[in-house]
Design a protein around this motif. Structure first.
Motif, mmCIF file in Angstrom:
data_model
loop_
_atom_site.group_PDB
_atom_site.id
_atom_site.type_symbol
_atom_site.label_atom_id
_atom_site.label_comp_id
_atom_site.label_asym_id
_atom_site.label_seq_id
_atom_site.Cartn_x
_atom_site.Cartn_y
_atom_site.Cartn_z
ATOM 1 N N THR A 1 -7.987 8.503 -13.156
ATOM 2 C CA THR A 1 -9.012 9.543 -13.030
ATOM 3 C C THR A 1 -10.221 9.075 -12.248
ATOM 4 N N ALA A 2 -10.635 7.822 -12.417
ATOM 5 C CA ALA A 2 -11.856 7.343 -11.756
ATOM 6 C C ALA A 2 -11.719 7.415 -10.239
ATOM 7 N N VAL A 3 -10.592 6.949 -9.697
ATOM 8 C CA VAL A 3 -10.383 6.991 -8.242
ATOM 9 C C VAL A 3 -10.284 8.441 -7.773
ATOM 10 N N ALA A 4 -9.563 9.274 -8.537
ATOM 11 C CA ALA A 4 -9.426 10.678 -8.156
ATOM 12 C C ALA A 4 -10.779 11.393 -8.187
ATOM 13 N N ALA A 5 -11.580 11.110 -9.208
ATOM 14 C CA ALA A 5 -12.901 11.745 -9.305
ATOM 15 C C ALA A 5 -13.801 11.308 -8.159
ATOM 16 N N ASP A 6 -13.731 10.047 -7.787
ATOM 17 C CA ASP A 6 -14.527 9.562 -6.657
ATOM 18 C C ASP A 6 -14.084 10.241 -5.360
ATOM 19 N N THR A 7 -12.789 10.393 -5.184
ATOM 20 C CA THR A 7 -12.274 11.080 -3.992
ATOM 21 C C THR A 7 -12.723 12.532 -3.983
ATOM 22 N N ALA A 8 -12.687 13.186 -5.147
ATOM 23 C CA ALA A 8 -13.127 14.577 -5.248
ATOM 24 C C ALA A 8 -14.592 14.725 -4.859
ATOM 25 N N ARG B 1 -9.423 9.533 2.364
ATOM 26 C CA ARG B 1 -10.740 9.223 1.788
ATOM 27 C C ARG B 1 -10.643 8.423 0.490
ATOM 28 N N ALA B 2 -9.463 8.355 -0.107
ATOM 29 C CA ALA B 2 -9.313 7.669 -1.395
ATOM 30 C C ALA B 2 -9.531 6.166 -1.236
ATOM 31 N N ARG B 3 -10.337 5.590 -2.125
ATOM 32 C CA ARG B 3 -10.645 4.154 -2.092
ATOM 33 C C ARG B 3 -10.363 3.537 -3.464
ATOM 34 N N LEU B 4 -9.854 2.318 -3.440
ATOM 35 C CA LEU B 4 -9.667 1.560 -4.674
ATOM 36 C C LEU B 4 -11.028 1.096 -5.189
ATOM 37 N N PRO B 5 -11.121 0.678 -6.438
ATOM 38 C CA PRO B 5 -12.421 0.241 -6.988
ATOM 39 C C PRO B 5 -13.092 -0.860 -6.174
ATOM 40 N N ASP B 6 -12.312 -1.695 -5.480
ATOM 41 C CA ASP B 6 -12.921 -2.758 -4.679
ATOM 42 C C ASP B 6 -13.264 -2.307 -3.257
ATOM 43 N N GLY B 7 -13.090 -0.998 -2.982
ATOM 44 C CA GLY B 7 -13.471 -0.459 -1.678
ATOM 45 C C GLY B 7 -12.359 -0.394 -0.659
ATOM 46 N N ALA C 1 -6.842 3.236 -0.336
ATOM 47 C CA ALA C 1 -5.806 3.394 -1.357
ATOM 48 C C ALA C 1 -4.472 3.814 -0.755
ATOM 49 N N TYR C 2 -4.497 4.470 0.385
ATOM 50 C CA TYR C 2 -3.280 5.003 0.991
ATOM 51 C C TYR C 2 -3.242 4.717 2.489
ATOM 52 N N ARG C 3 -2.034 4.625 2.992
ATOM 53 C CA ARG C 3 -1.777 4.597 4.432
ATOM 54 C C ARG C 3 -1.185 5.957 4.784
ATOM 55 N N VAL C 4 -1.833 6.707 5.684
ATOM 56 C CA VAL C 4 -1.401 8.065 6.011
ATOM 57 C C VAL C 4 -0.805 8.089 7.412
ATOM 58 N N ARG C 5 0.379 8.679 7.533
ATOM 59 C CA ARG C 5 1.044 8.787 8.827
ATOM 60 C C ARG C 5 1.458 10.237 9.061
ATOM 61 N N VAL C 6 1.215 10.728 10.262
ATOM 62 C CA VAL C 6 1.679 12.058 10.655
ATOM 63 C C VAL C 6 2.969 11.874 11.438
ATOM 64 N N CYS C 7 4.021 12.554 11.018
ATOM 65 C CA CYS C 7 5.305 12.399 11.689
ATOM 66 C C CYS C 7 5.866 13.766 12.070
ATOM 67 N N MET D 1 0.847 -1.197 0.000
ATOM 68 C CA MET D 1 0.000 0.000 0.000
ATOM 69 C C MET D 1 0.886 1.252 0.000
ATOM 70 N N HIS D 2 0.477 2.251 -0.737
ATOM 71 C CA HIS D 2 1.205 3.508 -0.837
ATOM 72 C C HIS D 2 1.121 4.248 0.497
ATOM 73 N N THR D 3 2.272 4.625 1.053
ATOM 74 C CA THR D 3 2.315 5.315 2.339
ATOM 75 C C THR D 3 2.589 6.792 2.138
ATOM 76 N N VAL D 4 1.763 7.628 2.757
ATOM 77 C CA VAL D 4 1.928 9.080 2.728
ATOM 78 C C VAL D 4 2.323 9.546 4.118
ATOM 79 N N ALA D 5 3.455 10.222 4.223
ATOM 80 C CA ALA D 5 3.896 10.789 5.498
ATOM 81 C C ALA D 5 3.668 12.289 5.470
ATOM 82 N N VAL D 6 2.902 12.795 6.432
ATOM 83 C CA VAL D 6 2.634 14.225 6.544
ATOM 84 C C VAL D 6 3.534 14.769 7.645
#
Length: 335
Positions: free
Chosen positions: A176-183, A26-32, A35-41, A1-6
């Motif tokens: 685009t589909a995942v991004a549009a759903d997140t938007a 809030r981003a979700r893959l097509p199967d629900g 999409a991302y693992r978010v960590r605050v550091c 899974m893609h990890t985002v560090a803030v």
């Protein structure tokens, strides 16, 4: 899974920090699935937010930057504050490892201090772009766009432009589909018309001295007329060459460019406060034709008159254009 560090620095702007947390969260893959693992550091166990509104306890330290696929750097209000050496080192190490690094708003100043923006095109909040360009002349600062993507290094303009940048990264990662759903979940358009130029109040440049002020007021009062350089010079009682030189000295621009700024600001006011047609506004502001008006407006503001009105139309109409003094430009520091 893609990890985002803030990365939360001391004094972090809460909105800047929450934008990537919420958007990527809030981003979700097509199967629900997420999409991302978010960590605050953070570099320290506790970080105080801007204005002391709360104290944040980060679950991860700077080691999270080395483990992340994407690092997001929110802004802090003091753009002159130095970046802790250990933070700068961690950001540089992440960049060398190929990690994607993005800044939100004045977080660009953090990246600038690390040297990661050297030689690159970048942006930040429009009120701070001048300061960024002044402090770091090796950076190609673009004040008009909502974000800049250099591949592995990205920067965004102020506040809500961080949403645009996060959605852009999601679209690059997952389509685009995942991004549009997140938007849609964020109640945000996937793409907004224009850049941040539309949010700047385009006042004509203010003079350093008082000698041109009577002429500037006359030009403002007569801006809807078809004024030529010769007309303005005759009113000033000087040659066109002398007029151009005096204008450059006192306003930093030419008489006709100053006149265009005045007309654009008048047009913005009419678009914001009236239901007048574009054709009528073109005539009221001295542009001659609707086509010329649309072209000049887009070049100055970065979007069309229609899109500008849609974004900024006031619900309460006002009786007419404001008196146009020659105001001082706002200082960019402390965004």
């Amino acid at each position: 899974m893609h990890t985002v560090a803030v990365l939360a620095l001391d004094g972090v702007v809460p909105f800047d920090m929450s934008t990537p947390i919420d958007t990527f969260g809030r981003a979700r893959l097509p199967d629900g699935r997420d999409a991302y693992r978010v960590r605050v550091c953070a570099a320290t166990e506790e970080v105080e937010a801007d204005g002391g509104v709360f104290t944040l306890r980060a679950h991860w330290g700077l080691e999270a930057l080395a483990e992340a696929d994407t690092v997001v750097v929110p802004g802090t209000p003091d753009v002159s504050a130095g970046v802790p050496p250990e933070v700068a080192d961690a950001l540089r190490a992440a960049a060398r490892a190929g990690t994607r690094i993005a800044s939100i708003c004045v977080g660009a100043f953090v990246l600038a201090q690390t040297g990661l923006l050297d030689g690159l095109r970048a942006t930040t909040h429009w009120a701070a772009t001048g300061e960024l360009a002044h402090r770091y002349p090796e950076i190609k600062v673009d004040p008009d766009v909502l974000y800049v993507d250099n591949g592995r290094i990205l920067t965004s303009a102020g506040a809500a432009a961080g949403l645009d940048l996060c959605l852009h990264m999601i679209r690059c990662d997952l389509g685009t589909a995942v991004a549009a759903d997140t938007a849609r979940i964020c109640v945000m358009p996937l793409e907004r018309d224009g850049g941040q130029a539309q949010f700047i109040v385009h006042e004509p440049p203010a003079p350093d001295g008082a000698t041109l002020e009577p002429l500037l007021r006359w030009m403002t009062e007569n801006s809807r007329q078809e004024l030529t350089l010769a007309d303005i010079a005759a009113r000033a009682g000087m040659s066109t060459r002398t007029l151009n030189r005096r204008f450059r000295e006192q306003t930093g621009t030419t008489p006709l460019q100053w006149l265009q700024h005045t007309r654009i600001r008048h047009a913005q006011h009419l678009l914001e406060t009236t239901a007048h047609s574009v054709e009528r506004i073109a005539a009221q502001t001295g542009f001659g034709s609707p086509t010329a008006f649309r072209d000049r407006f887009r070049r100055h503001v970065g979007t069309s008159p229609y899109a500008y009105r849609r974004a900024f139309r006031s619900t309460r109409r006002q009786p007419g254009p404001p008196a146009t003094p020659v105001p001082a430009a706002p200082a960019p520091a402390g965004v």
